[in-house]
Write an enzyme that holds these catalytic residues in place. Structure first.
Site, PDB file in Angstrom:
ATOM      1  N   ASP A  53      -0.258   5.039   1.000  1.00 30.04           N
ATOM      2  CA  ASP A  53      -0.502   5.928   2.132  1.00 30.04           C
ATOM      3  C   ASP A  53      -0.515   5.141   3.446  1.00 30.04           C
ATOM      4  O   ASP A  53      -1.199   4.128   3.568  1.00 30.04           O
ATOM      5  CB  ASP A  53      -1.836   6.662   1.961  1.00 30.04           C
ATOM      6  CG  ASP A  53      -1.805   7.616   0.775  1.00 30.04           C
ATOM      7  OD1 ASP A  53      -0.904   8.464   0.721  1.00 30.04           O
ATOM      8  OD2 ASP A  53      -2.680   7.498  -0.101  1.00 30.04           O
ATOM      9  N   ASP A  61       0.859  -1.176   0.000  1.00 31.91           N
ATOM     10  CA  ASP A  61       0.000   0.000   0.000  1.00 31.91           C
ATOM     11  C   ASP A  61       0.902   1.236   0.000  1.00 31.91           C
ATOM     12  O   ASP A  61       2.097   1.149   0.292  1.00 31.91           O
ATOM     13  CB  ASP A  61      -0.901  -0.032   1.237  1.00 31.91           C
ATOM     14  CG  ASP A  61      -1.940   1.074   1.223  1.00 31.91           C
ATOM     15  OD1 ASP A  61      -2.442   1.406   0.133  1.00 31.91           O
ATOM     16  OD2 ASP A  61      -2.241   1.613   2.301  1.00 31.91           O
TER      17      ASP A  61
END
Length: 268
Positions: free
Chosen positions: A19, A17
């Site tokens: 953020d 991922d």
């Protein structure tokens, strides 16, 4: 760390991922640049994933560079790209009414879709900074008339400097209430996004790991796609939250800097 047959030493490909794992508020998190460099130097195939459908991969590369992370365009995979791939398989050369920004419209264009509000096959809802009531009304009418309803991701809110903003999931709920039609959601936690990502880098689930900061999207989707899962505590999920879920990650680290130490030390 849980005892299991596969270990991080077996990992040949990585999904991560963005953020809360690599960046926070446009600043690289500790160890993120070094981890990207480590993967590059050791020849690991990897993709940076994001449920955000606003930006093109070129835009995201620029934003990541500004935060101090050098990630090539081809190593970035968004929910917009996953949605375009899904729709291309479902209905090649189809027609779509789109609520979203350049990331989504560009991906659909490149997938061969015609973007129109005249008799579309699909209504595709993605992220945008300014949801138009007029566009939402049009989407409701088109779906009621038979267009199929697709959303890029289920996130109900998104961050801004002033606080949370309503996001795709919240607007989708409004449309669902008005039409009594639930959308098909392509992005995380749908493991389909992970399978598309695996195909993109010619990876196998047995030798791939997913790094995320959210139990309810990254970790559950990684688990359902058959990947090893790595939870870091630099984003949404806190250590005390993990016990509230009926599943667990394979590994937990304070952040990617601790993960990198483990990889370099061969401790896994």
């Amino acid at each position: 760390m849980a005892a299991h047959e596969r270990t991080l030493a077996d990992v040949e490909c990585w999904l991560t991922d963005m953020d809360g794992v690599l960046v926070h508020e446009n600043h690289a998190l500790d160890g993120a640049a070094e981890l990207i460099r480590h993967w590059t130097e050791t020849g690991k195939r990897f993709l940076v994933l994001t449920n955000n459908s606003i930006y093109t991969t070129r835009d995201l590369r620029f934003r990541l560079l500004a935060s101090g992370l050098d990630v090539p365009e081809e190593n970035i995979f968004t929910s917009a790209l996953a949605t375009a791939e899904f729709l291309k398989r479902q209905h090649p050369g189809g027609r779509a009414f789109v609520i979203g920004e350049a990331g989504l419209t560009t991906a659909l264009h490149e997938a061969g879709f015609i973007l129109t509000d005249t008799d579309p096959d699909y209504v595709v809802l993605g992220e945008t900074r300014t949801y138009s009531f007029e566009a939402i009304t049009k989407a409701i009418r088109l779906i009621s008339a038979g267009a199929r309803f697709i959303t890029t991701n289920p996130d109900a809110t998104g961050p801004s400097k002033e606080g949370d903003l309503p996001a795709t999931g919240a607007v989708a709920s409004l449309i669902t209430t008005a039409t009594n039609r639930d959308p098909y959601v392509v992005g995380k936690p749908n493991p389909m996004m992970f399978r598309s990502a695996l195909n993109r880098i010619d990876a196998h689930s047995e030798t791939t790991a997913m790094i995320g900061d959210r139990m309810d999207t990254d970790i559950v989707a990684g688990m359902e796609a058959g990947l090893q899962t790595v939870l870091v505590y630099t984003g949404i999920t806190r250590p005390e939250d993990v016990t509230t879920f009926p599943f667990r990650p394979d590994y937990e680290f304070s952040g990617v800097s601790e993960l990198l130490e483990s990889l370099r030390g061969g401790e896994a």
